[in-house]
Write a protein that holds these residues in place. Structure first.
Motif, short mmCIF file in Angstrom:
data_model
loop_
_atom_site.label_atom_id
_atom_site.label_comp_id
_atom_site.label_asym_id
_atom_site.label_seq_id
_atom_site.Cartn_x
_atom_site.Cartn_y
_atom_site.Cartn_z
N UNK A 1 -17.97 7.70 -7.72
CA UNK A 1 -19.31 7.88 -8.28
C UNK A 1 -19.50 7.11 -9.57
N UNK A 2 -18.41 6.89 -10.29
CA UNK A 2 -18.56 6.20 -11.57
C UNK A 2 -18.00 4.79 -11.59
N UNK A 3 -16.93 4.57 -10.86
CA UNK A 3 -16.37 3.23 -10.86
C UNK A 3 -15.41 3.07 -9.70
N UNK A 4 -15.06 1.79 -9.46
CA UNK A 4 -14.14 1.52 -8.37
C UNK A 4 -12.78 1.26 -9.00
N UNK A 5 -11.88 2.25 -8.88
CA UNK A 5 -10.63 2.06 -9.59
C UNK A 5 -9.75 1.00 -8.92
N UNK A 6 -9.11 0.25 -9.75
CA UNK A 6 -8.17 -0.74 -9.31
C UNK A 6 -6.93 -0.02 -8.78
N UNK A 7 -6.47 -0.39 -7.59
CA UNK A 7 -5.32 0.30 -7.00
C UNK A 7 -4.10 0.19 -7.90
N UNK B 1 -0.50 7.14 0.18
CA UNK B 1 -1.76 6.52 0.59
C UNK B 1 -2.91 7.51 0.51
N UNK B 2 -2.62 8.73 0.90
CA UNK B 2 -3.69 9.73 0.86
C UNK B 2 -4.10 10.03 -0.56
N UNK B 3 -3.11 10.11 -1.43
CA UNK B 3 -3.40 10.39 -2.83
C UNK B 3 -4.29 9.30 -3.40
N UNK B 4 -3.91 8.06 -3.12
CA UNK B 4 -4.69 6.95 -3.64
C UNK B 4 -6.11 6.98 -3.09
N UNK C 1 0.83 -1.20 0.00
CA UNK C 1 0.00 0.00 0.00
C UNK C 1 0.87 1.24 0.00
N UNK C 2 2.17 1.04 0.11
CA UNK C 2 3.07 2.18 0.04
C UNK C 2 3.44 2.45 -1.40
N UNK C 3 4.22 3.50 -1.58
CA UNK C 3 4.44 3.98 -2.94
C UNK C 3 5.53 3.23 -3.70
N UNK C 4 5.63 1.93 -3.49
CA UNK C 4 6.59 1.16 -4.30
C UNK C 4 6.10 1.14 -5.73
N UNK C 5 7.03 1.23 -6.68
CA UNK C 5 6.60 1.11 -8.08
C UNK C 5 5.85 -0.19 -8.30
N UNK C 6 4.86 -0.12 -9.17
CA UNK C 6 3.99 -1.27 -9.41
C UNK C 6 4.77 -2.52 -9.81
N UNK C 7 5.84 -2.31 -10.56
CA UNK C 7 6.59 -3.47 -11.04
C UNK C 7 7.18 -4.24 -9.86
N UNK C 8 7.48 -3.54 -8.77
CA UNK C 8 7.99 -4.24 -7.60
C UNK C 8 6.87 -4.95 -6.85
N UNK C 9 5.68 -4.35 -6.84
CA UNK C 9 4.51 -5.05 -6.26
C UNK C 9 4.33 -6.38 -6.99
#
Lengths: 231, 557
Positions: free
Chosen positions: B521-527, B509-512, A212-220
């Protein structure tokens, strides 16, 4: 260090009197007080040995490597490039060469050989290594406005630059990069993320990895893959 | 204080203690012997009696303390045992629709802090379980029966979900007196199972198909106007539980387009009515394109009238064929590929004439012809009798080729029409391998292959004088999902930039979470999708990672 040397006339205007550094080796420090012009000329001659049309090109570098008894893929050449603050991959400009060699206090081949082995230690000390690691990526951006490097080159670079220090992580990461298909290129942010990952994440248990932290997606994705395949 | 000291210290304290002990003993027996409803009735009785006692011979200040004591011993201490009683607890009461007992349960636990939470929880679990069963039934039917009866099952599912919603909404309003906890429980339960796919279709698609069936002519919903209105109302309410609202909108729009363009809409008022309801629920942006589509049709009809006037005033311009054209405003309608169909010469003239007319009305618009949506009435001169064929423009173009050639190969047809293989195979199949064989195919197999040859079937006949030769539509689901995914990428980008522009610096985390909130309102974005867009924004120099704190991002102006 002989006091007398400080009284020698120095015609190199930019030489600071910081010659009293703690790792002054006898003889080397006195070089700074050679006539600046003579030293500069030696460096220039040294440059000319490998230069072609006013610049050391890839062929020149290959020759230089032979003389240094290093493979041209050796990481130490990359370190030299870093030290020289070289801008273009495969080339050393006269300016880069001269400024760099001056900093290294080197004006011929044998001194350069020695300096390079010292250089490795210098690079591997923490703040320098981070800088070197970042340089390694940027140095390989060959086209203007290029921001990404293809996976294959990245794998080679990782192996070269990070491998010695983080062998397990790098080997597995290279395996992953080769089988995944989401990313065809890597950008600087991801590159730097890899370094942070190796430094911060306990391996191989990956206990403290928090996606949930800001690791680049490729590392996730890499972590998911590891957990699935290498438990 | 003075006056009450004695009362409280010397009497009340002891009375409360003894009361507590008394009820504790009683409760420990009742909880073992009685069912949940019985116990609750007794508890209610006890509370009433204690209140009466206070009003008869105790100081009024004792009431809240006494009530609290009794409640504690009877209801709080044994809350879990009571609610979870196997045969008669909360779950069982819900199962058996014991509305009165549930109302009593509400009344009793309402006064107790956090007392209703376990009840609401069981309520939510119960609804979720029932909903999930319905979904599973539909899924099983779809897998086992497949095809069109599977599709019917899917529509039945929506009906059943609506009924389930009606039933439990009544519980919320009646038994649970509209308490927010229970509204929330209902909402969360529906959000869980209303987003499950069935038979390969997402719930968004199922709901859109359900609407289509109600709104189209001859749809399997033969209901009165009021019943239709009511159903539409309920369907829109269900939409609130669907997370992929944008996907619903896209499916709805596609189906609306077909209804409007092929004159399959049963009732204009209903069309407008559901759009109003959708607008109320989801906002104007949700329905603006759809409203545009409906308006376009009205304008198109007016336009057609002008066109016919123009033709009567310019006799020599007449193409010799009755032509009607529907001009659509590009932005409102789903995107359609314009095709490079080689029109038969008769139709080429039509297009020219209309263009001439259109230029008299406006010079600032560009017309792109979508022949794939056209329809044609064509006269087939068969040996036995003439039959009028209602076909698509593509089918008409194919048939007209046989006016000049007796026999054509697949590749000849392809060259002359300039269509893709996919289109051509569908086309030729509908004319030679389906119910009405207007063309004879050699060899006479059931599928089209590129080596086939075709001839006009002069011996064709039917008892009707006019038949429609359907051209099955291409399955658009994949494209719709792709289009929506693409729009989502833009939406996520826009939300991220908007947030960062105003906050300048923000933790990951806050940004996400803000991004998810804005888009919900329109969709549930994939993280993961959000992370990917962030990466892209970093590459495009909109954002950068903070040098000190890698979990922080900065907006780059």
């Amino acid at each position: 260090m002989p006091r007398a040397s400080s009284k020698r006339k120095s015609s190199a205007p930019q030489n600071p009197p910081a010659v009293k550094s703690s790792n002054a080796r006898s003889g080397t420090s006195t070089h700074l007080f050679y006539s600046g012009k003579a030293k500069a000329k030696e460096i220039e001659n040294f440059f000319d040995k490998y230069a072609n049309g006013g610049i050391i090109d890839p062929d020149g570098i290959v020759t230089l490597c032979k003389d240094l008894e290093l493979e041209y893929t050796d990481v130490r050449i990359l370190m030299l490039a870093w030290k020289l603050k070289a801008v273009k991959l495969g080339y050393f400009t006269q300016d880069e060469w001269e400024t760099g060699l001056k900093t290294l206090q080197v004006n011929n081949l044998s001194k350069l050989k020695k300096a390079i082995s010292e250089l490795e230690k210098e690079v591997r000390t923490p703040p320098n290594f981070a800088d070197f690691y970042s340089f390694a990526f940027r140095y390989h951006l060959t086209e203007e406005k290029q921001k990404n490097i293809d996976i294959e080159t990245i794998c080679e670079l990782l192996n070269l630059v990070l491998g010695p220090q983080f062998r397990r992580q790098v080997d597995l990461l290279i395996d992953y990069l080769k089988v995944q298909s989401n990313y065809k290129v890597i950008n600087l942010d991801q590159w730097l993320g890899i370094f942070r990952f190796c430094n911060e994440i306990s391996f191989p248990d990956l206990e403290n990895y928090d996606e949930t932290q800001a690791w680049p997606l490729i590392l996730d994705n890499f972590v998911d893959w590891l957990r699935e395949n290498h438990r | 204080m003075g006056q009450m000291d004695s009362y409280e210290k010397d009497f009340e304290e002891h009375m409360l203690q003894d009361t507590g002990a008394y009820y504790s003993r009683k409760a420990s027996n009742w909880i073992l012997e009685d069912s949940c409803p019985e116990y609750m009735i007794k508890a209610e009785e006890c509370l009433k009696k204690e209140r009466d006692r206070v009003s008869h011979y105790l100081h009024s200040s004792s009431e809240p303390k006494l009530v609290e004591k009794v409640q504690h011993e009877l209801l709080v201490v044994y809350a879990t045992e009571l609610l979870e009683k196997e045969q008669s607890g909360c779950r069982a009461l819900l199962r058996e629709d014991k509305v009165e007992d549930l109302s009593r349960m509400y009344r009793l636990y309402h006064k107790i802090p956090k007392g209703l939470e376990p009840v609401a929880n069981v309520f939510k679990q119960h609804i979720t379980a029932e909903g999930t069963v319905l979904v599973q039934q539909a899924e099983d039917a779809a897998t086992n029966q497949g095809g069109s009866s599977g599709a019917v099952q899917e529509q039945v599912l929506i009906r059943k979900i609506i009924e389930l919603h009606d039933k439990y909404m009544e519980y919320v309003t009646n038994c649970f007196i509209n308490h927010t906890l229970f509204h929330k429980a209902l909402k969360e339960a529906f959000e869980i199972f209303c987003n499950k796919a069935v038979g390969g279709s997402s719930s968004s698609e199922l709901l859109a198909t359900f609407c289509d069936n109600i709104l189209k002519k001859g749809g399997n919903e033969k209901l009165s106007d009021e019943a239709i209105e009511e159903t539409l109302e309920k369907v829109v309410k269900l939409l609130a539980y669907i997370s992929d609202k944008d996907l619903f909108a896209e499916f709805y729009r596609k189906k609306l387009a077909r209804r409007l363009l092929f004159d399959r809409s049963a009732n204009d008022d209903h069309e407008r009515s559901i759009l109003t309801k959708l607008k109320q629920q989801c906002g104007g942006q949700f329905t603006s394109k759809m409203e545009g589509m409906v308006t376009d049709l009205t304008l198109a009809r007016e336009n057609q009238t002008s066109f016919e006037e123009y033709l009567s005033n310019n006799q020599n311009a007449h193409p010799g064929i009755d032509l009607s054209v529907t001009v659509l405003t590009t932005g409102f309608w789903p995107s359609y590929k314009s095709s490079d169909l080689n029109l038969p010469s008769e139709m080429v003239k039509c297009v020219e004439v209309f263009k001439g007319f259109y230029e008299t009305k406006t010079k600032h618009r560009k017309l792109t012809w979508i022949y794939s949506l056209g329809q044609c009435n064509i006269n087939g001169k068969f040996e036995q009798k003439n039959i009028e064929l209602i076909v698509s423009t593509y089918q008409a173009a194919t048939l007209l080729l046989f006016n000049t050639s007796d026999r054509l190969s697949y590749s000849e047809i392809m060259t002359q029409l300039n269509l893709t293989h996919d289109d051509l195979v569908r086309l030729l199949h509908s004319l030679s391998c389906a119910k009405y064989k207007i063309l004879l195919k050699e060899p006479n197999t059931k599928t089209i292959s590129q080596s086939d040859h075709f001839e006009f079937n002069s011996k064709f006949t039917d008892r009707m004088r006019r038949i429609k030769i359907p051209l099955p539509p291409v399955d658009e689901r994949k494209k719709i999902v792709e289009d929506v995914d693409k729009d989502r990428r833009y939406a996520i980008d826009a939300a991220l930039v908007r947030i960062m522009k105003s906050r300048k610096v923000l933790g990951h985390q806050q940004l996400v979470s803000e991004c998810v909130e804005q888009l919900s309102r329109m969709f549930k974005p994939d993280i993961k999708a959000i992370k990917k867009r962030m990466e892209d924004l970093i590459t495009r120099d909109y954002l950068e990672r903070d040098k000190e704190n890698p979990n922080m991002f900065r907006y780059l102006a």
